[in-house]
Design a protein around this motif. Structure first.
Motif, PDB file in Angstrom:
ATOM      1  N   GLU A 108     -53.439  26.916  47.927  1.00  0.00           N
ATOM      2  CA  GLU A 108     -54.289  26.990  46.848  1.00  0.00           C
ATOM      3  C   GLU A 108     -54.504  28.081  46.127  1.00  0.00           C
ATOM      4  OE1 GLU A 108     -59.266  27.045  46.570  1.00  0.00           O
ATOM      5  OE2 GLU A 108     -58.261  26.668  48.377  1.00  0.00           O
ATOM      6  N   ALA A 109     -54.223  29.335  46.903  1.00  0.00           N
ATOM      7  CA  ALA A 109     -54.393  30.771  46.177  1.00  0.00           C
ATOM      8  C   ALA A 109     -53.362  30.777  45.149  1.00  0.00           C
ATOM      9  CB  ALA A 109     -54.396  31.688  47.390  1.00  0.00           C
ATOM     10  N   GLU A 110     -52.163  30.563  45.816  1.00  0.00           N
ATOM     11  CA  GLU A 110     -50.832  30.607  44.899  1.00  0.00           C
ATOM     12  C   GLU A 110     -50.936  29.679  43.523  1.00  0.00           C
ATOM     13  OE1 GLU A 110     -47.842  29.624  47.673  1.00  0.00           O
ATOM     14  OE2 GLU A 110     -47.727  31.823  48.361  1.00  0.00           O
ATOM     15  N   ALA A 111     -51.383  28.448  43.659  1.00  0.00           N
ATOM     16  CA  ALA A 111     -51.843  27.597  42.371  1.00  0.00           C
ATOM     17  C   ALA A 111     -52.715  28.321  41.401  1.00  0.00           C
ATOM     18  CB  ALA A 111     -52.014  26.332  42.886  1.00  0.00           C
ATOM     19  N   LEU A 112     -53.718  28.984  42.269  1.00  0.00           N
ATOM     20  CA  LEU A 112     -54.931  29.644  41.214  1.00  0.00           C
ATOM     21  C   LEU A 112     -54.084  30.879  40.652  1.00  0.00           C
ATOM     22  CD1 LEU A 112     -58.108  29.506  43.526  1.00  0.00           C
ATOM     23  CD2 LEU A 112     -57.970  29.021  41.155  1.00  0.00           C
ATOM     24  N   ALA A 113     -53.426  31.628  41.324  1.00  0.00           N
ATOM     25  CA  ALA A 113     -52.682  32.560  40.745  1.00  0.00           C
ATOM     26  C   ALA A 113     -51.620  32.315  39.408  1.00  0.00           C
ATOM     27  CB  ALA A 113     -51.767  33.464  41.755  1.00  0.00           C
ATOM     28  N   GLU A 114     -51.280  31.316  39.604  1.00  0.00           N
ATOM     29  CA  GLU A 114     -50.222  30.706  38.370  1.00  0.00           C
ATOM     30  C   GLU A 114     -51.360  30.387  37.338  1.00  0.00           C
ATOM     31  OE1 GLU A 114     -47.227  30.498  37.842  1.00  0.00           O
ATOM     32  OE2 GLU A 114     -46.739  31.044  40.114  1.00  0.00           O
ATOM     33  N   ILE A 115     -52.271  29.920  37.672  1.00  0.00           N
ATOM     34  CA  ILE A 115     -53.426  29.527  36.324  1.00  0.00           C
ATOM     35  C   ILE A 115     -54.098  30.952  35.751  1.00  0.00           C
ATOM     36  CG2 ILE A 115     -55.770  28.442  36.003  1.00  0.00           C
ATOM     37  CD1 ILE A 115     -55.247  26.599  38.224  1.00  0.00           C
ATOM     38  N   ALA A 116     -54.070  31.630  36.625  1.00  0.00           N
ATOM     39  CA  ALA A 116     -54.733  33.124  36.296  1.00  0.00           C
ATOM     40  C   ALA A 116     -53.761  33.681  35.369  1.00  0.00           C
ATOM     41  CB  ALA A 116     -55.211  34.071  37.334  1.00  0.00           C
ATOM     42  N   LEU A 117     -52.618  33.741  35.661  1.00  0.00           N
ATOM     43  CA  LEU A 117     -51.580  34.590  35.049  1.00  0.00           C
ATOM     44  C   LEU A 117     -51.771  34.199  33.391  1.00  0.00           C
ATOM     45  CD1 LEU A 117     -48.657  34.397  37.374  1.00  0.00           C
ATOM     46  CD2 LEU A 117     -50.049  36.694  36.415  1.00  0.00           C
ATOM     47  N   VAL A 118     -52.012  32.882  32.977  1.00  0.00           N
ATOM     48  CA  VAL A 118     -52.250  32.497  31.544  1.00  0.00           C
ATOM     49  C   VAL A 118     -53.915  32.101  31.211  1.00  0.00           C
ATOM     50  CG1 VAL A 118     -50.147  31.333  31.737  1.00  0.00           C
ATOM     51  CG2 VAL A 118     -51.905  30.168  32.251  1.00  0.00           C
ATOM     52  N   GLU A 119     -54.645  32.293  32.200  1.00  0.00           N
ATOM     53  CA  GLU A 119     -56.078  32.224  31.721  1.00  0.00           C
ATOM     54  C   GLU A 119     -56.895  33.269  32.604  1.00  0.00           C
ATOM     55  OE1 GLU A 119     -57.433  28.257  32.852  1.00  0.00           O
ATOM     56  OE2 GLU A 119     -55.919  27.266  31.884  1.00  0.00           O
ATOM     57  N   PRO A 120     -57.115  34.479  31.875  1.00  0.00           N
ATOM     58  CA  PRO A 120     -57.334  35.621  32.497  1.00  0.00           C
ATOM     59  C   PRO A 120     -58.813  35.562  33.254  1.00  0.00           C
ATOM     60  CG  PRO A 120     -56.462  36.089  30.479  1.00  0.00           C
ATOM     61  CD  PRO A 120     -56.429  34.452  30.629  1.00  0.00           C
ATOM     62  N   ASP A 121     -59.497  34.565  32.785  1.00  0.00           N
ATOM     63  CA  ASP A 121     -61.190  34.248  33.187  1.00  0.00           C
ATOM     64  C   ASP A 121     -60.865  33.550  34.613  1.00  0.00           C
ATOM     65  OD1 ASP A 121     -59.897  32.013  31.986  1.00  0.00           O
ATOM     66  OD2 ASP A 121     -62.080  31.093  32.022  1.00  0.00           O
ATOM     67  N   LYS A 157     -45.118  27.638  33.243  1.00  0.00           N
ATOM     68  CA  LYS A 157     -46.310  28.113  32.410  1.00  0.00           C
ATOM     69  C   LYS A 157     -46.839  29.489  32.434  1.00  0.00           C
ATOM     70  CE  LYS A 157     -46.893  23.724  31.394  1.00  0.00           C
ATOM     71  NZ  LYS A 157     -46.402  23.252  30.250  1.00  0.00           N
ATOM     72  N   GLN A 158     -46.014  30.430  33.309  1.00  0.00           N
ATOM     73  CA  GLN A 158     -45.984  31.704  33.230  1.00  0.00           C
ATOM     74  C   GLN A 158     -45.095  32.432  32.147  1.00  0.00           C
ATOM     75  OE1 GLN A 158     -45.534  33.959  36.887  1.00  0.00           O
ATOM     76  NE2 GLN A 158     -45.105  35.814  35.940  1.00  0.00           N
ATOM     77  N   GLU A 159     -43.820  31.772  32.135  1.00  0.00           N
ATOM     78  CA  GLU A 159     -42.679  32.579  31.211  1.00  0.00           C
ATOM     79  C   GLU A 159     -42.897  31.600  29.808  1.00  0.00           C
ATOM     80  OE1 GLU A 159     -40.921  34.970  31.703  1.00  0.00           O
ATOM     81  OE2 GLU A 159     -41.562  35.304  34.073  1.00  0.00           O
ATOM     82  N   HIS A 160     -43.393  30.599  29.809  1.00  0.00           N
ATOM     83  CA  HIS A 160     -43.547  29.963  28.487  1.00  0.00           C
ATOM     84  C   HIS A 160     -44.218  30.634  27.496  1.00  0.00           C
ATOM     85  CE1 HIS A 160     -43.911  26.308  25.712  1.00  0.00           C
ATOM     86  NE2 HIS A 160     -42.768  26.895  25.390  1.00  0.00           N
ATOM     87  N   PRO A 161     -45.516  30.938  27.807  1.00  0.00           N
ATOM     88  CA  PRO A 161     -46.170  31.948  26.621  1.00  0.00           C
ATOM     89  C   PRO A 161     -45.472  32.912  26.235  1.00  0.00           C
ATOM     90  CG  PRO A 161     -47.595  31.382  28.724  1.00  0.00           C
ATOM     91  CD  PRO A 161     -46.213  30.606  28.884  1.00  0.00           C
ATOM     92  N   ARG A 162     -45.189  33.730  27.081  1.00  0.00           N
ATOM     93  CA  ARG A 162     -44.585  35.226  27.182  1.00  0.00           C
ATOM     94  C   ARG A 162     -43.493  34.723  25.942  1.00  0.00           C
ATOM     95  NH1 ARG A 162     -40.786  37.725  31.261  1.00  0.00           N
ATOM     96  NH2 ARG A 162     -39.523  39.179  30.525  1.00  0.00           N
ATOM     97  N   ALA A 163     -42.461  33.760  25.911  1.00  0.00           N
ATOM     98  CA  ALA A 163     -41.683  33.533  24.954  1.00  0.00           C
ATOM     99  C   ALA A 163     -42.311  33.258  23.619  1.00  0.00           C
ATOM    100  CB  ALA A 163     -40.792  32.101  25.685  1.00  0.00           C
ATOM    101  N   ARG A 169     -56.279  30.052  26.547  1.00  0.00           N
ATOM    102  CA  ARG A 169     -57.005  31.038  27.342  1.00  0.00           C
ATOM    103  C   ARG A 169     -55.868  32.177  27.822  1.00  0.00           C
ATOM    104  NH1 ARG A 169     -60.631  28.183  31.528  1.00  0.00           N
ATOM    105  NH2 ARG A 169     -59.050  26.669  31.500  1.00  0.00           N
ATOM    106  N   SER A 170     -54.692  32.148  27.241  1.00  0.00           N
ATOM    107  CA  SER A 170     -53.653  32.898  27.697  1.00  0.00           C
ATOM    108  C   SER A 170     -53.955  34.519  27.322  1.00  0.00           C
ATOM    109  CB  SER A 170     -52.355  32.665  27.010  1.00  0.00           C
ATOM    110  OG  SER A 170     -51.360  33.534  27.579  1.00  0.00           O
ATOM    111  N   SER A 171     -53.532  35.578  28.168  1.00  0.00           N
ATOM    112  CA  SER A 171     -54.021  36.854  27.850  1.00  0.00           C
ATOM    113  C   SER A 171     -52.991  37.096  26.804  1.00  0.00           C
ATOM    114  CB  SER A 171     -53.432  37.688  29.088  1.00  0.00           C
ATOM    115  OG  SER A 171     -52.160  37.490  29.525  1.00  0.00           O
TER     116      SER A 171
END
Length: 361
Positions: A131-144, A312-318, A348-350
């Motif tokens: 659960e924590a790891e999935a939340l981390a993936e969300i947080a990397l594109v949704e800073p809130d 979903k972490q690398e795609h917005p970066r690209a 909501r991406s940084s």
């Protein structure tokens, strides 16, 4: 009763006994815990890439499995995952959702699994760290969601200090701390991670990233060079170390060396490995962009956009870098296209508020 009659009865009884034994063995196999080993494992006691039995205990260093009358100690760094007998279906569903990038759904399923597994601590710990790891993936594109993810890792670390997942939890927290430029916190977390068994490789890569963030690229490269030579060829850890080294080579303005190293990673990674390829192509784009080769950099980032958008972490970066490069090349319509896509796909991406380049992980 004739001898022939007795012989036939004995034969039927023998067959029934064999069938019962086979049925019991099959039932036992179904009920077994399955410890799946990592690809290219060095552990020799598994069969078909797994150890099947009953998990007796778990620690940061090893998982003890009873296989028949034999006890097998499996090092934690050789374990890809464990499927527990009697685990709730929600745990498997959460893993499926997570692997397909549906992180919000994964969080829901992992929470459900932790509740449904009451009285089964190994399953509960697995569900909580997932659960924590999935939340981390969300947080990397949704800073809130960042505080929520950090808090979840911190709570796990405090509540389960002897779990086999403790290294993964500390690593996850350190990556988020690096992402938010909490370097003091990251330094403390990495120091604790380094004390855990089977965790020196994770700690070294994170320490090198921390040194690079602080501008000590030479120090980062030295740390990674020592590590790379000790890692199995083409392993995930070696790939991570090579990409981290490439980023430090860019920071040291050694662009050709950085490019050559990333291309080696790309050539070695399976084309279907989304996480490996997306991170590598984005790093290649960073190398080429820093070397003032914008057209070549566009091609690298396009690989991530067109082939690995599931990450979903690398795609917005690209997408961000493609907008930036197309503006540099004077192609305003394409730049606007990527700006709109970034806004629509990752609202909501940084990266939306990044003046140049936000912190990576």
């Amino acid at each position: 009763m004739t001898p022939l009659r007795r012989s036939r009865i004995a034969l039927r009884l023998t067959r029934r006994a064999l069938l019962c034994c086979a049925a019991l063995a099959a039932a036992s196999a179904v009920r077994a815990d399955v410890v799946t080993l990592i690809a290219g494992t060095t552990f020799k006691q598994g069969q078909g890439g797994a150890v099947r039995g009953t998990v007796q205990s778990e620690s940061p260093a090893e998982v003890v499995v009873m296989v028949g009358a034999t006890t097998i100690n499996v090092p934690t760094d050789q374990i890809a995952r464990i499927e527990y007998s009697g685990q709730p279906a929600s745990l498997q569903l959460g893993e499926t959702r997570e692997s397909s990038g549906q992180y919000d759904d994964a969080v829901v399923q992992f929470k459900k699994a932790a509740t449904e597994a009451a009285g089964k601590p190994f399953i509960i710990e697995t569900a909580l760290v997932n659960e924590a790891e999935a939340l981390a993936e969300i947080a990397l594109v949704e800073p809130d969601r960042m505080k929520e993810a950090k808090d979840r890792f911190a709570a796990f670390i405090q509540a389960h200090p002897t779990s086999r997942h403790i290294a993964a939890a500390r690593e996850g927290l350190a990556r988020l701390q690096l992402h938010t430029e909490d370097y003091k916190g990251a330094e403390a977390t990495v120091a604790e991670l380094a004390k855990l068994p089977k965790s020196s490789e994770r700690a070294t890569v994170l320490k090198a990233r921390l040194l690079a963030r602080r501008g000590d690229h030479a120090g980062a490269i030295a740390e990674l060079d020592k590590l790379i030579t000790t890692l199995p060829d083409k392993s995930q850890r070696q790939r991570e170390a090579r990409l981290a080294k490439a980023q430090s080579l860019v920071g040291d303005k050694k662009f050709k060396d950085a490019e050559a190293l990333v291309r080696q990673v790309i050539a070695a990674a399976p084309a279907e490995d989304v996480a490996a390829e997306s991170a590598a192509y984005n790093t290649l784009g960073d190398c080429l962009r820093a070397a003032n080769r914008p057209r070549d950099a566009v091609l690298a980032y396009l690989h991530t956009d067109l082939l690995y958008a599931k990450d979903k972490q690398e795609h917005p970066r690209a997408l961000f870098q493609l907008e930036r490069l197309f503006r540099q090349l004077g192609n305003t319509p394409r730049a606007e296209e990527y700006a709109q896509r970034l806004k629509q796909e990752y609202p909501r991406s940084s990266w939306l508020s990044a003046p140049a380049e936000p912190s990576g992980t």
